[in-house]
Motif scaffolding. Structure first.
Motif, mmCIF file in Angstrom:
data_model
loop_
_atom_site.group_PDB
_atom_site.id
_atom_site.type_symbol
_atom_site.label_atom_id
_atom_site.label_comp_id
_atom_site.label_asym_id
_atom_site.label_seq_id
_atom_site.Cartn_x
_atom_site.Cartn_y
_atom_site.Cartn_z
ATOM 1 N N ALA A 31 -58.882 -16.855 6.339
ATOM 2 C CA ALA A 31 -60.200 -17.504 6.388
ATOM 3 C C ALA A 31 -60.002 -18.992 6.562
ATOM 4 O O ALA A 31 -59.197 -19.608 5.844
ATOM 5 N N ASP A 32 -60.708 -19.575 7.537
ATOM 6 C CA ASP A 32 -60.646 -21.004 7.819
ATOM 7 C C ASP A 32 -61.932 -21.631 7.285
ATOM 8 O O ASP A 32 -63.026 -21.337 7.787
ATOM 9 N N ILE A 33 -61.794 -22.489 6.272
ATOM 10 C CA ILE A 33 -62.956 -22.987 5.535
ATOM 11 C C ILE A 33 -63.335 -24.384 6.015
ATOM 12 O O ILE A 33 -62.474 -25.234 6.218
ATOM 13 N N GLY A 34 -64.647 -24.602 6.155
ATOM 14 C CA GLY A 34 -65.104 -25.856 6.757
ATOM 15 C C GLY A 34 -64.658 -25.904 8.200
ATOM 16 O O GLY A 34 -64.183 -26.920 8.701
ATOM 17 N N ALA A 35 -64.837 -24.792 8.894
ATOM 18 C CA ALA A 35 -64.269 -24.603 10.229
ATOM 19 C C ALA A 35 -64.871 -25.525 11.266
ATOM 20 O O ALA A 35 -64.274 -25.745 12.326
ATOM 21 N N GLY A 36 -66.047 -26.077 10.996
ATOM 22 C CA GLY A 36 -66.664 -26.992 11.949
ATOM 23 C C GLY A 36 -66.926 -26.329 13.281
ATOM 24 O O GLY A 36 -67.465 -25.219 13.352
ATOM 25 N N THR A 37 -66.523 -26.980 14.354
ATOM 26 C CA THR A 37 -66.740 -26.431 15.695
ATOM 27 C C THR A 37 -65.627 -25.475 16.115
ATOM 28 O O THR A 37 -65.661 -24.937 17.218
ATOM 29 N N GLY A 38 -64.618 -25.312 15.260
ATOM 30 C CA GLY A 38 -63.585 -24.321 15.536
ATOM 31 C C GLY A 38 -62.306 -24.857 16.146
ATOM 32 O O GLY A 38 -61.515 -24.079 16.699
ATOM 33 N N ILE A 39 -62.046 -26.162 16.035
ATOM 34 C CA ILE A 39 -60.843 -26.736 16.637
ATOM 35 C C ILE A 39 -59.588 -26.092 16.052
ATOM 36 O O ILE A 39 -58.697 -25.643 16.780
ATOM 37 N N GLY A 40 -59.501 -26.042 14.729
ATOM 38 C CA GLY A 40 -58.355 -25.400 14.096
ATOM 39 C C GLY A 40 -58.424 -23.893 14.169
ATOM 40 O O GLY A 40 -57.405 -23.215 14.366
ATOM 41 N N THR A 41 -59.621 -23.351 14.014
ATOM 42 C CA THR A 41 -59.794 -21.897 14.026
ATOM 43 C C THR A 41 -59.295 -21.282 15.322
ATOM 44 O O THR A 41 -58.652 -20.231 15.321
ATOM 45 N N ALA A 42 -59.599 -21.931 16.441
ATOM 46 C CA ALA A 42 -59.193 -21.400 17.748
ATOM 47 C C ALA A 42 -57.677 -21.274 17.843
ATOM 48 O O ALA A 42 -57.153 -20.291 18.401
ATOM 49 N N LEU A 43 -56.954 -22.246 17.296
ATOM 50 C CA LEU A 43 -55.496 -22.208 17.357
ATOM 51 C C LEU A 43 -54.932 -21.131 16.425
ATOM 52 O O LEU A 43 -53.944 -20.474 16.765
ATOM 53 N N LEU A 44 -55.534 -20.968 15.271
ATOM 54 C CA LEU A 44 -55.115 -19.890 14.365
ATOM 55 C C LEU A 44 -55.363 -18.520 14.997
ATOM 56 O O LEU A 44 -54.514 -17.619 14.920
ATOM 57 N N HIS A 45 -56.511 -18.368 15.627
ATOM 58 C CA HIS A 45 -56.854 -17.124 16.315
ATOM 59 C C HIS A 45 -55.875 -16.855 17.461
ATOM 60 O O HIS A 45 -55.425 -15.714 17.655
ATOM 61 N N ALA A 46 -55.517 -17.906 18.199
ATOM 62 C CA ALA A 46 -54.598 -17.756 19.329
ATOM 63 C C ALA A 46 -53.204 -17.333 18.886
ATOM 64 O O ALA A 46 -52.465 -16.700 19.658
ATOM 65 N N ARG A 47 -52.853 -17.640 17.638
ATOM 66 C CA ARG A 47 -51.545 -17.241 17.123
ATOM 67 C C ARG A 47 -51.568 -15.826 16.555
ATOM 68 O O ARG A 47 -50.569 -15.363 15.998
ATOM 69 N N GLY A 48 -52.696 -15.146 16.680
ATOM 70 C CA GLY A 48 -52.769 -13.741 16.300
ATOM 71 C C GLY A 48 -53.290 -13.463 14.908
ATOM 72 O O GLY A 48 -53.285 -12.313 14.462
ATOM 73 N N ALA A 49 -53.760 -14.501 14.189
ATOM 74 C CA ALA A 49 -54.324 -14.268 12.864
ATOM 75 C C ALA A 49 -55.677 -13.558 12.980
ATOM 76 O O ALA A 49 -56.411 -13.744 13.954
#
Length: 256
Positions: A49-67
């Motif tokens: 879970a990515d908290i305070g994800a905002g517009t998804g800058i960090g989330t997109a990279l975590l998702h791209a790594r297969g999380a």
């Protein structure tokens, strides 16, 4: 900072969600390699879970790594921008003080630029609640590299404009405060990763003016600073391309 002023600054991003998404810096691959190394497990396949994800800058990279990511975001404007950019990633409303997540359900809990908006007396117990035994809490911040002369000079101009001192303005690295407020409750390991990006001067100015300090002071004060700052930057970068240098401060703790 009072709770009311902290909340006001945190939610100020809603009014500039598109600006934030278009101009804020991302994160280097080395950051995620460090997270995996410190956690002793890959992000691929992990429940996260990515908290305070905002517009998804960090989330997109975590998702791209297969999380297997779910995002948590309190601001509706930021959440709308997130859904446009990452429609395949689920997002729910909430914040680190009250996580809308099941107990012992996560392998990773991440905060990119957002832990400092929480109350550690509530966010630390919540983090420990939702992580599985052996799960990892990772916090990180992109901080301007103040040993680079032009960045140090710009930071001083920002501080003068808003009447701040260096101890208050700082460079945006929240690791020291996080270590202080978590003392005795979480055992963090710490790393720093330096990286750079080259962007047009307009992108750089849109980036710095998307920070909460500018957003809560209104358009007129921001515009005056940006106009003057453009002249300073073009004196250093006459081709109009700014080389931004960042130090990512990373903290990671393993749930016992």
């Amino acid at each position: 900072m009072t709770p009311a002023s902290s909340t006001s600054r945190a939610l100020s991003f809603d009014s500039a969600a598109a600006q934030y998404a278009a101009n804020r810096p991302s994160y280097p691959a080395a950051l995620f390699e460090a997270i995996e190394d410190m956690a002793g497990r890959p992000l691929a396949g992990a429940r996260l879970a990515d908290i305070g994800a905002g517009t998804g800058i960090g989330t997109a990279l975590l998702h791209a790594r297969g999380a297997r990511v779910v995002a948590v975001e309190p601001g509706e404007g930021m959440a709308e921008q997130f859904r446009r950019g990452l429609p395949e990633v689920p997002i729910v409303r909430g914040d680190g003080n009250h996580l809308p997540l099941a107990t012992a359900s996560l392998d990773f809990l991440t905060y990119a630029q957002s832990w400092h908006w929480t109350d550690p007396d509530r966010s630390i117990p919540e983090a420990l609640r939702v992580l599985r035994p052996g799960g990892a809490l990772a916090l990180w911040w992109n901080a301007a590299a103040l040993d680079v002369p032009w960045i140090d000079a710009q930071t001083s101009r920002v501080e003068r404009h808003f009447g701040l001192g260096r101890a208050v303005g700082g460079n945006g690295d929240g690791t020291h405060e996080a270590l202080t407020t978590s003392a005795g409750r979480l055992d963090f390991d710490r790393r720093h990763i330096r990286w750079t990006r080259r962007v047009p001067v307009g992108t750089h100015l849109a980036n710095i003016s998307s920070h909460s300090l500018f957003l809560v002071h209104g358009e007129e004060g921001t515009a005056a600073f940006v106009d003057a700052e453009r002249r300073h930057l073009l004196a250093v970068f006459p081709d109009g391309m700014v080389e931004e240098t960042y130090d990512v401060g990373l903290l990671l703790a393993i749930r016992p």
